[in-house]
Design a protein around this motif. Structure first.
Motif, PDB file in Angstrom:
ATOM      1  N   LEU A   1       0.820  -1.200   0.000  1.00 35.09           N
ATOM      2  CA  LEU A   1       0.000   0.000   0.000  1.00 35.09           C
ATOM      3  C   LEU A   1       0.856   1.252   0.000  1.00 35.09           C
ATOM      4  O   LEU A   1       0.545   2.226  -0.661  1.00 35.09           O
ATOM      5  N   THR A   2       1.950   1.257   0.759  1.00 33.23           N
ATOM      6  CA  THR A   2       2.836   2.422   0.836  1.00 33.23           C
ATOM      7  C   THR A   2       4.290   1.969   0.832  1.00 33.23           C
ATOM      8  O   THR A   2       4.656   1.038   1.548  1.00 33.23           O
ATOM      9  N   GLN A   3       5.076   2.624  -0.014  1.00 35.62           N
ATOM     10  CA  GLN A   3       6.525   2.414  -0.011  1.00 35.62           C
ATOM     11  C   GLN A   3       7.194   3.730   0.384  1.00 35.62           C
ATOM     12  O   GLN A   3       6.912   4.772  -0.223  1.00 35.62           O
ATOM     13  N   LYS A   4       8.059   3.689   1.370  1.00 37.23           N
ATOM     14  CA  LYS A   4       8.834   4.864   1.775  1.00 37.23           C
ATOM     15  C   LYS A   4      10.310   4.557   1.570  1.00 37.23           C
ATOM     16  O   LYS A   4      10.815   3.552   2.061  1.00 37.23           O
TER      17      LYS A   4
ATOM     18  N   THR B   1       7.920   8.695  -1.360  1.00 38.67           N
ATOM     19  CA  THR B   1       6.820   7.882  -0.853  1.00 38.67           C
ATOM     20  C   THR B   1       5.871   7.551  -1.999  1.00 38.67           C
ATOM     21  O   THR B   1       5.433   8.457  -2.723  1.00 38.67           O
TER      22      THR B   1
ATOM     23  N   THR C   1       2.238   5.731  -2.625  1.00 39.60           N
ATOM     24  CA  THR C   1       1.040   5.259  -1.930  1.00 39.60           C
ATOM     25  C   THR C   1       0.005   4.807  -2.946  1.00 39.60           C
ATOM     26  O   THR C   1      -0.367   5.575  -3.846  1.00 39.60           O
TER      27      THR C   1
ATOM     28  N   GLN D   1      -3.498   4.197  -4.531  1.00 37.46           N
ATOM     29  CA  GLN D   1      -4.828   4.798  -4.443  1.00 37.46           C
ATOM     30  C   GLN D   1      -5.890   3.708  -4.575  1.00 37.46           C
ATOM     31  O   GLN D   1      -5.630   2.630  -5.106  1.00 37.46           O
TER      32      GLN D   1
ATOM     33  N   ASN E   1      -1.552   5.448  -8.263  1.00 38.17           N
ATOM     34  CA  ASN E   1      -0.657   5.739  -7.145  1.00 38.17           C
ATOM     35  C   ASN E   1      -0.477   7.236  -6.949  1.00 38.17           C
ATOM     36  O   ASN E   1      -0.570   8.024  -7.881  1.00 38.17           O
ATOM     37  N   GLN E   2      -0.169   7.600  -5.700  1.00 38.03           N
ATOM     38  CA  GLN E   2       0.280   8.955  -5.396  1.00 38.03           C
ATOM     39  C   GLN E   2       1.758   8.900  -5.035  1.00 38.03           C
ATOM     40  O   GLN E   2       2.191   8.049  -4.252  1.00 38.03           O
TER      41      GLN E   2
ATOM     42  N   THR F   1       5.018  11.154  -3.598  1.00 38.83           N
ATOM     43  CA  THR F   1       5.498  12.353  -2.906  1.00 38.83           C
ATOM     44  C   THR F   1       7.018  12.339  -2.913  1.00 38.83           C
ATOM     45  O   THR F   1       7.640  11.343  -2.549  1.00 38.83           O
TER      46      THR F   1
ATOM     47  N   LYS G   1       4.036  16.551  -5.146  1.00 39.22           N
ATOM     48  CA  LYS G   1       3.043  15.484  -5.023  1.00 39.22           C
ATOM     49  C   LYS G   1       2.382  15.274  -6.383  1.00 39.22           C
ATOM     50  O   LYS G   1       1.936  16.235  -7.016  1.00 39.22           O
TER      51      LYS G   1
ATOM     52  N   LYS H   1      -0.554  12.762  -8.275  1.00 39.32           N
ATOM     53  CA  LYS H   1      -1.590  11.745  -8.132  1.00 39.32           C
ATOM     54  C   LYS H   1      -1.828  11.027  -9.451  1.00 39.32           C
ATOM     55  O   LYS H   1      -1.396  11.481 -10.503  1.00 39.32           O
TER      56      LYS H   1
END
Length: 327
Positions: A42-45, A65, A67, A69, A74-75, A77, A127, A129
């Motif tokens: 769901l999220t990669q940092k 990051t 994330t 959706q 994906n979003q 950042t 950012k 989206k």
């Protein structure tokens, strides 16, 4: 017998009812909810800490990051720090930033803020989206940040794992002088620094005034820079000179490792330092195409005075590789 049949029928009815009321599978093609099989994360940092250079600025990506959706896209950042790598204020071509995944453009990030003066850092958070394809995971290991301007060289930063062949960071190389000063006629020039640049050169626009915005209340000049074209290189030299020095009458030439002798691409410029009054900065840029490995010879002459020379070569680190220029 009747009682046994009734019990069996009840069991079958319950099983059929349970099957009919079960939630539809998330893997069905008509499902609106992406399955965990389709989106394994769901999220990669990612902590990146990689730097590319463009038009006199060092662009360091610190954090990424990704994330997922709900619609399967994906979003992204991205935190980018821009630092001017010269001891004087600069105005340069702002690069356009975009994201690529496996070589394909997936997001347009626009332009970052410029820091403007030597050593100052500006941080911008981008950012984006709706990045990627519906239902297809966007892996940070395949992402790159691309910095470019129309017709100019590209700088590329891998954001995840190192990628073979992706090395266009345009890192400047420090050049070590053979002498600390150049003295010819009226000129006493202390060698401050020299670099082989892959990302920028002096602009013919020369100097822009800042209008007294510096802390000491003095109007200081600002050096205009241009990004280099593909395959082009530039050697920049800058000196500390006594206050009041002007470049009028100073004749500079650079002999390249292959023996070509070239003049500065734009006239040498003298700028004031901010917060320092014991010297001014004199800089010159020499643009060329071709090989860069070897010794450079810088020659200075004051009109008819005998010329003074020094050589410049890549300054090795302890490991024998070229040093990274300060930014």
């Amino acid at each position: 017998m009747h009682r046994q049949f009734t019990a069996t029928a009840a069991i079958l009815a319950a099983a059929l009812l349970a099957a009919g009321c079960a939630a539809p599978s998330a893997d069905r093609a008509d499902s609106k909810v992406p399955s965990t099989r389709q989106l394994p994360f769901l999220t990669q940092k990612v902590t990146v800490n990689r730097t590319a250079w463009f038009a006199g600025e060092a662009y360091r990506v610190t954090d990424l990051t990704v994330t997922a959706q709900p619609d399967g896209r994906n979003q992204v950042t991205l935190v980018v720090q821009a630092t001017t790598g010269f001891p004087f204020s600069v105005i340069g071509d702002q690069p356009h930033l975009s994201l690529e995944a496996d070589g394909l453009a997936v997001a347009d990030l626009g332009k970052p803020m410029m820091s403007g003066s030597g050593g100052m850092t500006t941080t911008t958070t981008f950012k984006a989206k709706d990045v990627g394809l519906d239902g297809k995971p966007l892996d940070a290991d395949g992402l790159t940040l691309v910095l470019t301007a129309p017709g100019l060289v590209r700088a590329v930063i891998p954001l995840g794992a190192p990628q073979p062949g992706v090395t266009e960071l345009l890192e400047p190389i420090a050049l070590k002088p053979s002498a600390a000063t150049l003295e010819t006629g009226r000129y006493r020039l202390a060698q401050a620094a020299a670099q082989l640049r892959q990302d920028c050169t002096g602009s013919p626009d020369a100097v822009h005034q800042l209008g007294g915005s510096s802390p000491d209340g003095i109007d200081h000049g600002s050096r205009a820079l241009d990004a280099l074209k593909p395959g082009q290189h530039s050697v920049v030299v800058w000196f500390d000179a006594p206050p009041g020095t002007t470049p009028d009458g100073l004749d500079l030439h650079l002999t390249l490792p292959d023996g070509r002798r070239i003049a500065p691409s734009t006239p040498p410029v003298v700028l004031d330092y901010q917060g320092r009054h014991d010297a001014v900065n004199l800089s010159a840029w020499f643009d060329f195409y071709g090989g860069t490995t070897g010794v450079y010879t810088l020659e200075a002459a004051d009109r008819g005075a005998p010329p003074a020379t020094l050589t410049l070569h890549e300054a090795p680190t302890d490991g024998g590789s070229p040093t990274q220029a300060p930014v």
